[in-house]
Design a protein around this motif. Sequence first.
Motif, PDB file in Angstrom:
ATOM      1  N   UNK A   1       0.857  -1.182   0.000  1.00 43.60           N
ATOM      2  CA  UNK A   1       0.000   0.000   0.000  1.00 43.60           C
ATOM      3  C   UNK A   1       0.892   1.231   0.000  1.00 43.60           C
ATOM      4  N   UNK A   2       0.334   2.360  -0.447  1.00 41.88           N
ATOM      5  CA  UNK A   2       1.091   3.603  -0.354  1.00 41.88           C
ATOM      6  C   UNK A   2       1.126   4.048   1.107  1.00 41.88           C
ATOM      7  N   UNK A   3       2.137   4.807   1.437  1.00 37.31           N
ATOM      8  CA  UNK A   3       2.346   5.225   2.834  1.00 37.31           C
ATOM      9  C   UNK A   3       1.539   6.484   3.160  1.00 37.31           C
ATOM     10  N   UNK A   4       0.239   6.374   3.008  1.00 40.54           N
ATOM     11  CA  UNK A   4      -0.640   7.515   3.232  1.00 40.54           C
ATOM     12  C   UNK A   4      -1.495   7.311   4.481  1.00 40.54           C
ATOM     13  N   UNK A   5      -0.864   7.347   5.614  1.00 37.42           N
ATOM     14  CA  UNK A   5      -1.562   7.308   6.906  1.00 37.42           C
ATOM     15  C   UNK A   5      -2.417   6.062   7.114  1.00 37.42           C
ATOM     16  N   UNK A   6      -1.870   4.892   6.782  1.00 41.69           N
ATOM     17  CA  UNK A   6      -2.557   3.644   7.099  1.00 41.69           C
ATOM     18  C   UNK A   6      -2.379   3.414   8.597  1.00 41.69           C
ATOM     19  N   UNK A   7      -3.480   3.294   9.309  1.00 41.70           N
ATOM     20  CA  UNK A   7      -3.415   3.184  10.765  1.00 41.70           C
ATOM     21  C   UNK A   7      -3.077   1.764  11.206  1.00 41.70           C
ATOM     22  N   UNK A   8      -2.671   1.650  12.436  1.00 44.48           N
ATOM     23  CA  UNK A   8      -2.385   0.342  13.026  1.00 44.48           C
ATOM     24  C   UNK A   8      -3.643  -0.530  12.990  1.00 44.48           C
ATOM     25  N   UNK A   9      -4.801   0.056  13.252  1.00 44.44           N
ATOM     26  CA  UNK A   9      -6.069  -0.685  13.222  1.00 44.44           C
ATOM     27  C   UNK A   9      -6.387  -1.168  11.806  1.00 44.44           C
ATOM     28  N   UNK A  10      -6.156  -0.340  10.807  1.00 49.41           N
ATOM     29  CA  UNK A  10      -6.394  -0.766   9.422  1.00 49.41           C
ATOM     30  C   UNK A  10      -5.470  -1.920   9.044  1.00 49.41           C
ATOM     31  N   UNK A  11      -4.226  -1.852   9.483  1.00 51.82           N
ATOM     32  CA  UNK A  11      -3.283  -2.944   9.217  1.00 51.82           C
ATOM     33  C   UNK A  11      -3.732  -4.224   9.917  1.00 51.82           C
TER      34      UNK A  11
ATOM     35  N   UNK B   1       2.845  -6.436   5.410  1.00 55.33           N
ATOM     36  CA  UNK B   1       2.356  -5.220   4.779  1.00 55.33           C
ATOM     37  C   UNK B   1       3.545  -4.302   4.527  1.00 55.33           C
ATOM     38  N   UNK B   2       3.754  -3.974   3.244  1.00 59.66           N
ATOM     39  CA  UNK B   2       4.802  -3.036   2.858  1.00 59.66           C
ATOM     40  C   UNK B   2       4.147  -1.700   2.547  1.00 59.66           C
ATOM     41  N   UNK B   3       4.656  -0.645   3.176  1.00 59.07           N
ATOM     42  CA  UNK B   3       4.183   0.705   2.873  1.00 59.07           C
ATOM     43  C   UNK B   3       5.184   1.350   1.924  1.00 59.07           C
ATOM     44  N   UNK B   4       4.701   1.693   0.745  1.00 56.88           N
ATOM     45  CA  UNK B   4       5.555   2.221  -0.305  1.00 56.88           C
ATOM     46  C   UNK B   4       5.409   3.745  -0.359  1.00 56.88           C
ATOM     47  N   UNK B   5       6.511   4.485  -0.329  1.00 66.16           N
ATOM     48  CA  UNK B   5       6.409   5.938  -0.478  1.00 66.16           C
ATOM     49  C   UNK B   5       5.724   6.283  -1.796  1.00 66.16           C
ATOM     50  N   UNK B   6       4.859   7.294  -1.779  1.00 72.34           N
ATOM     51  CA  UNK B   6       4.104   7.613  -2.995  1.00 72.34           C
ATOM     52  C   UNK B   6       5.008   8.091  -4.139  1.00 72.34           C
ATOM     53  N   UNK B   7       6.222   8.512  -3.829  1.00 71.01           N
ATOM     54  CA  UNK B   7       7.181   8.828  -4.892  1.00 71.01           C
ATOM     55  C   UNK B   7       7.635   7.568  -5.633  1.00 71.01           C
TER      56      UNK B   7
END
Length: 67
Positions: free
Chosen positions: A8-18, A44-50
Amino acid sequence: MPYINIKVTDENVTKEQKRQLILGATQLLVDVLDKNPQTTHVVIDEIPIDNWGVDAKQYSNSKKFKS
Protein backbone atom coordinates in the motif's frame (compact mmCIF):
# COMPACT_ATOMS: atom_id res chain seq x y z
CA MET A 1 3.09 -22.07 4.94
CA PRO A 2 1.11 -19.42 3.04
CA TYR A 3 2.70 -16.00 2.66
CA ILE A 4 0.69 -12.92 1.72
CA ASN A 5 2.39 -9.64 0.81
CA ILE A 6 0.20 -6.53 0.77
CA LYS A 7 1.64 -3.35 -0.70
CA VAL A 8 0.00 0.00 0.00
CA THR A 9 1.09 3.60 -0.35
CA ASP A 10 2.35 5.22 2.83
CA GLU A 11 -0.64 7.52 3.23
CA ASN A 12 -1.56 7.31 6.91
CA VAL A 13 -2.56 3.64 7.10
CA THR A 14 -3.42 3.18 10.76
CA LYS A 15 -2.39 0.34 13.03
CA GLU A 16 -6.07 -0.69 13.22
CA GLN A 17 -6.39 -0.77 9.42
CA LYS A 18 -3.28 -2.94 9.22
CA ARG A 19 -4.72 -5.25 11.87
CA GLN A 20 -7.90 -5.57 9.81
CA LEU A 21 -5.93 -6.29 6.63
CA ILE A 22 -3.96 -9.03 8.38
CA LEU A 23 -7.12 -10.54 9.87
CA GLY A 24 -9.07 -10.36 6.60
CA ALA A 25 -6.29 -11.74 4.41
CA THR A 26 -5.68 -14.60 6.81
CA GLN A 27 -9.39 -15.40 6.98
CA LEU A 28 -9.62 -15.39 3.18
CA LEU A 29 -6.97 -18.11 2.95
CA VAL A 30 -8.71 -20.09 5.68
CA ASP A 31 -12.08 -19.85 3.90
CA VAL A 32 -10.95 -20.35 0.30
CA LEU A 33 -7.92 -22.63 0.61
CA ASP A 34 -8.53 -24.23 4.00
CA LYS A 35 -5.16 -22.98 5.26
CA ASN A 36 -4.09 -23.01 8.88
CA PRO A 37 -4.10 -19.44 10.27
CA GLN A 38 -1.28 -20.36 12.65
CA THR A 39 1.07 -20.88 9.71
CA THR A 40 -0.24 -18.07 7.48
CA HIS A 41 2.10 -15.09 7.30
CA VAL A 42 0.99 -11.61 6.22
CA VAL A 43 3.43 -8.78 5.53
CA ILE A 44 2.36 -5.22 4.78
CA ASP A 45 4.80 -3.04 2.86
CA GLU A 46 4.18 0.70 2.87
CA ILE A 47 5.56 2.22 -0.31
CA PRO A 48 6.41 5.94 -0.48
CA ILE A 49 4.10 7.61 -2.99
CA ASP A 50 7.18 8.83 -4.89
CA ASN A 51 7.94 5.14 -5.57
CA TRP A 52 4.44 4.25 -6.84
CA GLY A 53 3.28 4.81 -10.40
CA VAL A 54 -0.17 4.75 -12.00
CA ASP A 55 -1.27 5.79 -15.50
CA ALA A 56 2.39 6.28 -16.43
CA LYS A 57 2.74 8.95 -13.75
CA GLN A 58 4.40 9.11 -10.37
CA TYR A 59 1.55 8.78 -7.86
CA SER A 60 2.83 11.68 -5.74
CA ASN A 61 2.36 13.96 -8.77
CA SER A 62 -0.92 12.52 -10.05
CA LYS A 63 -2.61 12.88 -6.65
CA LYS A 64 -2.35 16.66 -6.90
CA PHE A 65 -4.74 16.63 -9.84
CA LYS A 66 -7.37 14.49 -8.09
CA SER A 67 -7.91 16.77 -5.10
